[in-house]
Write a protein that holds these residues in place. Sequence first.
Motif, PDB file in Angstrom:
ATOM      1  N   GLU A   1      16.645 -12.779  19.721  1.00  0.00           N
ATOM      2  CA  GLU A   1      15.470 -13.153  18.929  1.00  0.00           C
ATOM      3  C   GLU A   1      15.892 -13.750  17.592  1.00  0.00           C
ATOM      4  O   GLU A   1      15.319 -14.743  17.137  1.00  0.00           O
ATOM      5  N   SER A   2      16.905 -13.154  16.994  1.00  0.00           N
ATOM      6  CA  SER A   2      17.400 -13.638  15.715  1.00  0.00           C
ATOM      7  C   SER A   2      17.934 -15.065  15.831  1.00  0.00           C
ATOM      8  O   SER A   2      17.649 -15.920  14.978  1.00  0.00           O
ATOM      9  N   ARG A   3      18.674 -15.341  16.877  1.00  0.00           N
ATOM     10  CA  ARG A   3      19.203 -16.698  17.088  1.00  0.00           C
ATOM     11  C   ARG A   3      18.065 -17.702  17.276  1.00  0.00           C
ATOM     12  O   ARG A   3      18.106 -18.808  16.724  1.00  0.00           O
ATOM     13  N   GLU A   4      17.049 -17.319  18.033  1.00  0.00           N
ATOM     14  CA  GLU A   4      15.916 -18.213  18.255  1.00  0.00           C
ATOM     15  C   GLU A   4      15.185 -18.518  16.949  1.00  0.00           C
ATOM     16  O   GLU A   4      14.807 -19.660  16.692  1.00  0.00           O
ATOM     17  N   ILE A   5      14.993 -17.496  16.141  1.00  0.00           N
ATOM     18  CA  ILE A   5      14.321 -17.699  14.860  1.00  0.00           C
ATOM     19  C   ILE A   5      15.189 -18.538  13.930  1.00  0.00           C
ATOM     20  O   ILE A   5      14.685 -19.433  13.240  1.00  0.00           O
ATOM     21  N   ASP A   6      16.479 -18.279  13.912  1.00  0.00           N
ATOM     22  CA  ASP A   6      17.394 -19.090  13.103  1.00  0.00           C
ATOM     23  C   ASP A   6      17.275 -20.566  13.473  1.00  0.00           C
ATOM     24  O   ASP A   6      17.200 -21.436  12.589  1.00  0.00           O
ATOM     25  N   ARG A   7      17.254 -20.844  14.771  1.00  0.00           N
ATOM     26  CA  ARG A   7      17.118 -22.232  15.238  1.00  0.00           C
ATOM     27  C   ARG A   7      15.789 -22.825  14.800  1.00  0.00           C
ATOM     28  O   ARG A   7      15.719 -23.972  14.344  1.00  0.00           O
ATOM     29  N   ALA A   8      14.723 -22.060  14.933  1.00  0.00           N
ATOM     30  CA  ALA A   8      13.399 -22.541  14.539  1.00  0.00           C
ATOM     31  C   ALA A   8      13.344 -22.831  13.040  1.00  0.00           C
ATOM     32  O   ALA A   8      12.754 -23.833  12.619  1.00  0.00           O
TER      33      ALA A   8
END
Length: 67
Positions: A12-19
Amino acid sequence: MRYLYREITEEESREIDRALLCDNELKALFNELRCMLDEIDAADLQPSPVTVQNILSYSRNLQERQR
């Protein structure tokens, strides 16, 4: 908020970082929320002396009634 409090999985953290990297509006909102959280954490959250006295008075009155 979970992201700010680090209550998410690594994925989830990686996805948010990308967003956050791709969406400037989202990044601005995130920065605003982070600043508000920093202000809340730095706030001096103590009751006023009047509040403390009211609580103590209430407690004393309860004790006297129970006697």
